[in-house]
Design a protein around this motif. Structure first.
Motif, PDB file in Angstrom:
ATOM      1  N   THR A 193       0.818  -1.209   0.000  1.00  0.00           N
ATOM      2  CA  THR A 193       0.000   0.000   0.000  1.00  0.00           C
ATOM      3  C   THR A 193       0.855   1.265   0.000  1.00  0.00           C
ATOM      4  OG1 THR A 193      -0.179  -0.025   2.413  1.00  0.00           O
ATOM      5  CG2 THR A 193      -1.930  -1.131   1.156  1.00  0.00           C
ATOM      6  N   GLU A 194       2.132   1.129   0.391  1.00  0.00           N
ATOM      7  CA  GLU A 194       3.040   2.286   0.354  1.00  0.00           C
ATOM      8  C   GLU A 194       3.448   2.555  -1.085  1.00  0.00           C
ATOM      9  OE1 GLU A 194       6.475   1.698   2.777  1.00  0.00           O
ATOM     10  OE2 GLU A 194       5.329   1.457   4.603  1.00  0.00           O
ATOM     11  N   ASN A 195       3.812   3.782  -1.345  1.00  0.00           N
ATOM     12  CA  ASN A 195       4.327   4.130  -2.655  1.00  0.00           C
ATOM     13  C   ASN A 195       5.827   3.838  -2.657  1.00  0.00           C
ATOM     14  OD1 ASN A 195       4.822   5.103  -5.181  1.00  0.00           O
ATOM     15  ND2 ASN A 195       4.482   7.251  -4.676  1.00  0.00           N
ATOM     16  N   ASN A 196       6.173   2.615  -2.983  1.00  0.00           N
ATOM     17  CA  ASN A 196       7.579   2.208  -3.000  1.00  0.00           C
ATOM     18  C   ASN A 196       8.224   2.673  -4.300  1.00  0.00           C
ATOM     19  OD1 ASN A 196       7.821   0.665  -0.490  1.00  0.00           O
ATOM     20  ND2 ASN A 196       6.271  -0.635  -1.436  1.00  0.00           N
ATOM     21  N   SER A 197       9.031   3.702  -4.215  1.00  0.00           N
ATOM     22  CA  SER A 197       9.690   4.226  -5.405  1.00  0.00           C
ATOM     23  C   SER A 197      10.774   3.246  -5.841  1.00  0.00           C
ATOM     24  CB  SER A 197      10.314   5.587  -5.109  1.00  0.00           C
ATOM     25  OG  SER A 197      11.398   5.439  -4.198  1.00  0.00           O
ATOM     26  N   LEU A 198      11.212   3.402  -7.065  1.00  0.00           N
ATOM     27  CA  LEU A 198      12.294   2.563  -7.580  1.00  0.00           C
ATOM     28  C   LEU A 198      13.523   2.703  -6.694  1.00  0.00           C
ATOM     29  CD1 LEU A 198      13.399   0.637  -9.710  1.00  0.00           C
ATOM     30  CD2 LEU A 198      13.957   2.629 -11.120  1.00  0.00           C
ATOM     31  N   GLU A 199      13.814   3.907  -6.248  1.00  0.00           N
ATOM     32  CA  GLU A 199      14.976   4.138  -5.393  1.00  0.00           C
ATOM     33  C   GLU A 199      14.873   3.345  -4.089  1.00  0.00           C
ATOM     34  OE1 GLU A 199      17.476   7.755  -3.230  1.00  0.00           O
ATOM     35  OE2 GLU A 199      15.657   8.228  -4.360  1.00  0.00           O
ATOM     36  N   VAL A 200      13.712   3.374  -3.453  1.00  0.00           N
ATOM     37  CA  VAL A 200      13.501   2.655  -2.195  1.00  0.00           C
ATOM     38  C   VAL A 200      13.657   1.155  -2.421  1.00  0.00           C
ATOM     39  CG1 VAL A 200      11.759   2.041  -0.464  1.00  0.00           C
ATOM     40  CG2 VAL A 200      12.070   4.421  -1.129  1.00  0.00           C
ATOM     41  N   MET A 201      13.056   0.639  -3.499  1.00  0.00           N
ATOM     42  CA  MET A 201      13.135  -0.795  -3.765  1.00  0.00           C
ATOM     43  C   MET A 201      14.559  -1.235  -4.110  1.00  0.00           C
ATOM     44  SD  MET A 201       9.527  -1.866  -5.561  1.00  0.00           S
ATOM     45  CE  MET A 201       9.618  -0.736  -6.935  1.00  0.00           C
ATOM     46  N   VAL A 202      15.302  -0.421  -4.855  1.00  0.00           N
ATOM     47  CA  VAL A 202      16.690  -0.765  -5.184  1.00  0.00           C
ATOM     48  C   VAL A 202      17.536  -0.788  -3.912  1.00  0.00           C
ATOM     49  CG1 VAL A 202      18.791   0.084  -6.332  1.00  0.00           C
ATOM     50  CG2 VAL A 202      16.635  -0.033  -7.596  1.00  0.00           C
ATOM     51  N   LYS A 203      17.331   0.183  -3.028  1.00  0.00           N
ATOM     52  CA  LYS A 203      18.074   0.191  -1.755  1.00  0.00           C
ATOM     53  C   LYS A 203      17.769  -1.062  -0.932  1.00  0.00           C
ATOM     54  CE  LYS A 203      18.754   5.155  -1.295  1.00  0.00           C
ATOM     55  NZ  LYS A 203      18.434   6.394  -0.562  1.00  0.00           N
ATOM     56  N   LYS A 204      16.477  -1.441  -0.874  1.00  0.00           N
ATOM     57  CA  LYS A 204      16.097  -2.647  -0.141  1.00  0.00           C
ATOM     58  C   LYS A 204      16.720  -3.885  -0.784  1.00  0.00           C
ATOM     59  CE  LYS A 204      11.771  -1.121   1.931  1.00  0.00           C
ATOM     60  NZ  LYS A 204      10.338  -1.354   2.086  1.00  0.00           N
ATOM     61  N   ALA A 205      16.715  -3.930  -2.105  1.00  0.00           N
ATOM     62  CA  ALA A 205      17.276  -5.076  -2.826  1.00  0.00           C
ATOM     63  C   ALA A 205      18.778  -5.203  -2.575  1.00  0.00           C
ATOM     64  CB  ALA A 205      16.992  -4.951  -4.323  1.00  0.00           C
ATOM     65  N   ILE A 206      19.477  -4.089  -2.537  1.00  0.00           N
ATOM     66  CA  ILE A 206      20.917  -4.110  -2.243  1.00  0.00           C
ATOM     67  C   ILE A 206      21.154  -4.633  -0.836  1.00  0.00           C
ATOM     68  CG2 ILE A 206      22.935  -2.638  -1.839  1.00  0.00           C
ATOM     69  CD1 ILE A 206      21.924  -0.907  -4.219  1.00  0.00           C
ATOM     70  N   GLN A 207      20.361  -4.170   0.128  1.00  0.00           N
ATOM     71  CA  GLN A 207      20.499  -4.647   1.507  1.00  0.00           C
ATOM     72  C   GLN A 207      20.250  -6.146   1.591  1.00  0.00           C
ATOM     73  OE1 GLN A 207      17.635  -2.213   3.558  1.00  0.00           O
ATOM     74  NE2 GLN A 207      19.097  -0.567   3.972  1.00  0.00           N
ATOM     75  N   VAL A 208      19.225  -6.619   0.901  1.00  0.00           N
ATOM     76  CA  VAL A 208      18.893  -8.044   0.925  1.00  0.00           C
ATOM     77  C   VAL A 208      20.040  -8.862   0.350  1.00  0.00           C
ATOM     78  CG1 VAL A 208      17.400  -9.810  -0.114  1.00  0.00           C
ATOM     79  CG2 VAL A 208      16.389  -7.768   0.895  1.00  0.00           C
ATOM     80  N   GLU A 209      20.548  -8.456  -0.814  1.00  0.00           N
ATOM     81  CA  GLU A 209      21.614  -9.231  -1.442  1.00  0.00           C
ATOM     82  C   GLU A 209      22.903  -9.196  -0.622  1.00  0.00           C
ATOM     83  OE1 GLU A 209      22.040  -8.496  -5.658  1.00  0.00           O
ATOM     84  OE2 GLU A 209      20.403  -9.893  -6.056  1.00  0.00           O
ATOM     85  N   LYS A 210      23.190  -8.079   0.014  1.00  0.00           N
ATOM     86  CA  LYS A 210      24.383  -8.017   0.874  1.00  0.00           C
ATOM     87  C   LYS A 210      24.232  -8.958   2.060  1.00  0.00           C
ATOM     88  CE  LYS A 210      26.197  -3.409  -0.073  1.00  0.00           C
ATOM     89  NZ  LYS A 210      26.432  -2.058   0.476  1.00  0.00           N
ATOM     90  N   SER A 211      23.043  -9.013   2.643  1.00  0.00           N
ATOM     91  CA  SER A 211      22.839  -9.838   3.830  1.00  0.00           C
ATOM     92  C   SER A 211      22.790 -11.330   3.490  1.00  0.00           C
ATOM     93  CB  SER A 211      21.566  -9.430   4.571  1.00  0.00           C
ATOM     94  OG  SER A 211      20.426  -9.749   3.811  1.00  0.00           O
ATOM     95  N   MET A 212      22.358 -11.664   2.284  1.00  0.00           N
ATOM     96  CA  MET A 212      22.248 -13.081   1.936  1.00  0.00           C
ATOM     97  C   MET A 212      23.476 -13.601   1.203  1.00  0.00           C
ATOM     98  SD  MET A 212      19.376 -12.999  -1.111  1.00  0.00           S
ATOM     99  CE  MET A 212      19.593 -14.636  -1.728  1.00  0.00           C
ATOM    100  N   GLY A 213      24.353 -12.718   0.776  1.00  0.00           N
ATOM    101  CA  GLY A 213      25.583 -13.142   0.104  1.00  0.00           C
ATOM    102  C   GLY A 213      25.350 -13.796  -1.245  1.00  0.00           C
ATOM    103  N   GLY A 214      24.316 -13.389  -1.932  1.00  0.00           N
ATOM    104  CA  GLY A 214      24.023 -13.964  -3.244  1.00  0.00           C
ATOM    105  C   GLY A 214      22.992 -13.144  -3.979  1.00  0.00           C
ATOM    106  N   ARG A 215      22.395 -13.752  -4.963  1.00  0.00           N
ATOM    107  CA  ARG A 215      21.385 -13.072  -5.778  1.00  0.00           C
ATOM    108  C   ARG A 215      19.983 -13.491  -5.357  1.00  0.00           C
ATOM    109  NH1 ARG A 215      23.345  -9.168  -8.724  1.00  0.00           N
ATOM    110  NH2 ARG A 215      25.147  -9.622 -10.000  1.00  0.00           N
TER     111      ARG A 215
END
Length: 124
Positions: free
Chosen positions: A52-74
């Protein structure tokens, strides 16, 4: 220079530009929409994302980078078995196009459906 880049487990066409010895990567508007659509589906699997939030591309890319850094993969898109049938020649074309774009047939099909949906619904 045109180049195909893997962002968060999916491939996108981009433009590599070098100016004053600095490299920039640019995605055209259609690929930015495709990336936003892809991330909105994939991030739900890995982190809290409020649809329901307006997740901008910038917000989603930042979240995706955090996820990939924490999981050590794609990240990868949730697997979904679609109840569709194709004539053999159509299926061969889909697989051939997907191979040329270094992606799966399912990912290519999802991208095509998403692009057509945006075109028909005139969502920008």
């Amino acid at each position: 220079m045109k180049y195909n880049i893997n962002l968060f487990g999916n491939n996108f066409d981009c433009e590599l530009r070098i100016q004053n010895n600095a490299l920039t990567i640019a995605l055209d508007e259609d690929n930015q929409k495709a990336l936003a659509s892809y991330l909105s589906r994939v991030l739900q699997k890995y982190t809290e994302i409020n649809p329901t939030e307006n997740n901008s591309l910038e917000v989603m890319v930042k979240k995706a980078i955090q996820v990939e850094k924490s999981m050590g993969g794609r990240m990868s898109e949730p697997k979904l078995k679609l109840p569709y049938e194709f004539a053999p020649e159509v299926k061969e074309k889909l697989i051939e196009c997907a191979d040329l774009q270094d992606t799966s047939a399912t990912q290519l099909l999802i991208r095509l459906i998403d692009q057509k949906y945006q075109e028909v619904m005139n969502t920008n």
